[in-house]
Motif scaffolding. Structure first.
Motif, PDB file in Angstrom:
ATOM      1  N   PHE A   1       1.211  -1.184  -0.316  1.00 50.20           N
ATOM      2  CA  PHE A   1      -0.391  -0.090   0.205  1.00 50.20           C
ATOM      3  C   PHE A   1       0.727   1.515  -0.212  1.00 50.20           C
ATOM      4  CE2 PHE A   1      -2.658  -3.291   1.453  1.00 50.20           C
ATOM      5  CZ  PHE A   1      -4.207  -2.875   1.304  1.00 50.20           C
TER       6      PHE A   1
ATOM      7  N   PHE B   1      -8.443   8.952   8.022  1.00 48.07           N
ATOM      8  CA  PHE B   1      -7.380   8.096   6.190  1.00 48.07           C
ATOM      9  C   PHE B   1      -7.928   9.653   5.333  1.00 48.07           C
ATOM     10  CE2 PHE B   1      -7.967   6.368   2.390  1.00 48.07           C
ATOM     11  CZ  PHE B   1      -7.052   6.105   2.222  1.00 48.07           C
ATOM     12  N   GLN B   2      -6.888  10.913   5.208  1.00 45.11           N
ATOM     13  CA  GLN B   2      -7.044  11.901   4.492  1.00 45.11           C
ATOM     14  C   GLN B   2      -6.059  12.043   3.258  1.00 45.11           C
ATOM     15  OE1 GLN B   2      -6.647  14.703   7.711  1.00 45.11           O
ATOM     16  NE2 GLN B   2      -4.653  14.056   7.924  1.00 45.11           N
ATOM     17  N   ALA B   3      -5.963  12.535   2.464  1.00 41.42           N
ATOM     18  CA  ALA B   3      -5.746  13.185   1.475  1.00 41.42           C
ATOM     19  C   ALA B   3      -4.210  13.897   2.097  1.00 41.42           C
ATOM     20  CB  ALA B   3      -6.310  13.526   0.511  1.00 41.42           C
TER      21      ALA B   3
ATOM     22  N   SER C   1      -2.201   9.588  -0.012  1.00 43.22           N
ATOM     23  CA  SER C   1      -2.992   9.515   1.626  1.00 43.22           C
ATOM     24  C   SER C   1      -2.308   8.841   2.511  1.00 43.22           C
ATOM     25  CB  SER C   1      -4.365   9.266   1.581  1.00 43.22           C
ATOM     26  OG  SER C   1      -4.519   7.832   1.018  1.00 43.22           O
TER      27      SER C   1
ATOM     28  N   LEU D   1      -2.674   7.666   6.439  1.00 41.65           N
ATOM     29  CA  LEU D   1      -3.334   6.909   7.515  1.00 41.65           C
ATOM     30  C   LEU D   1      -2.751   7.539   8.908  1.00 41.65           C
ATOM     31  CD1 LEU D   1      -5.378   4.639   7.445  1.00 41.65           C
ATOM     32  CD2 LEU D   1      -3.438   3.304   8.767  1.00 41.65           C
TER      33      LEU D   1
ATOM     34  N   ASN E   1      -6.390   2.390  -0.745  1.00 39.28           N
ATOM     35  CA  ASN E   1      -7.026   2.867   0.377  1.00 39.28           C
ATOM     36  C   ASN E   1      -6.608   0.941   1.242  1.00 39.28           C
ATOM     37  OD1 ASN E   1      -8.500   2.996   2.935  1.00 39.28           O
ATOM     38  ND2 ASN E   1     -10.507   3.857   1.387  1.00 39.28           N
TER      39      ASN E   1
ATOM     40  N   LEU F   1      -7.768  -0.089   4.474  1.00 40.16           N
ATOM     41  CA  LEU F   1      -8.823   0.216   5.506  1.00 40.16           C
ATOM     42  C   LEU F   1      -9.700  -1.285   5.455  1.00 40.16           C
ATOM     43  CD1 LEU F   1     -10.090   4.196   5.821  1.00 40.16           C
ATOM     44  CD2 LEU F   1      -9.161   2.681   7.293  1.00 40.16           C
TER      45      LEU F   1
END
Length: 177
Positions: free
Chosen positions: A6, A105-107, A118, A120, A141, A143
């Motif tokens: 990831f 979790f953001q860009a 992004s 985490l 992502n 998640l």
């Protein structure tokens, strides 16, 4: 089959300045080996050895210097991710492991191929104190693939600023076809 990572890999970005720096330094070195009897400097033909010597030094400084700087920038761009990977492996081997809860979790502001990378963000309570940990830039992502909505974090007890959020180790097996 190889597991999907990831974490976004950036070492390949340094290959272009590395190659350009090598080309510039090669041209500078080859120019030093080319025999010159007389040189046409600014429309004036001269055969003085000092003028030829000065021309060679200026050319070497201009091409070789800019090539060396470009090469060093490329070398740093290639070597830093390798250093980070070794540091993370050492933390994984010798650090203290804690399971952290995901809080965000953001860009990021980093865009690659018109897609925003992004990060985490997770938190863990260590010795009664809440710590916030942020992952490296992620290309996907993670998640949906995490076990129990938690990630493993490895940290150095002597320096809490040295930590590694192990998303690849916390996720189920994901294989990209």
């Amino acid at each position: 089959m190889k597991r999907k990572s990831f974490i976004y890999q950036t070492w390949w970005i340094g290959l272009i300045p590395l190659l350009v720096g090598c080309v510039f330094m090669s041209v500078a070195v080859v120019m030093q080996l080319v025999p010159m009897d007389g040189v046409d400097l600014n429309g004036v033909y001269t055969e003085s050895t000092s003028a030829i010597h000065n021309f060679r030094l200026i050319f070497l400084a201009a091409f070789g210097g800019s090539g060396l700087m470009t090469f060093l920038i490329g070398l740093c761009l290639v070597a830093y991710p390798k250093y980070q990977k070794n540091k993370n492996q050492n933390l994984k081997a010798q650090g203290i492991k804690v399971s952290a809860e995901i809080i965000d979790f953001q860009a990021t502001a980093i865009n690659v191929n018109n897609r925003s990378l992004s990060k985490l963000t997770c938190t863990a309570k260590i010795n009664g104190t809440d710590y916030i940990f942020k992952s490296q830039p992620l290309g996907l992502n993670p998640l949906p693939f995490l076990k129990n909505e938690r990630v493993d974090v490895y940290y150095d007890l002597g320096n809490m600023k040295r930590y590694f959020v192990d998303i690849d180790g916390s996720a189920r097996d994901v294989i990209e076809l």
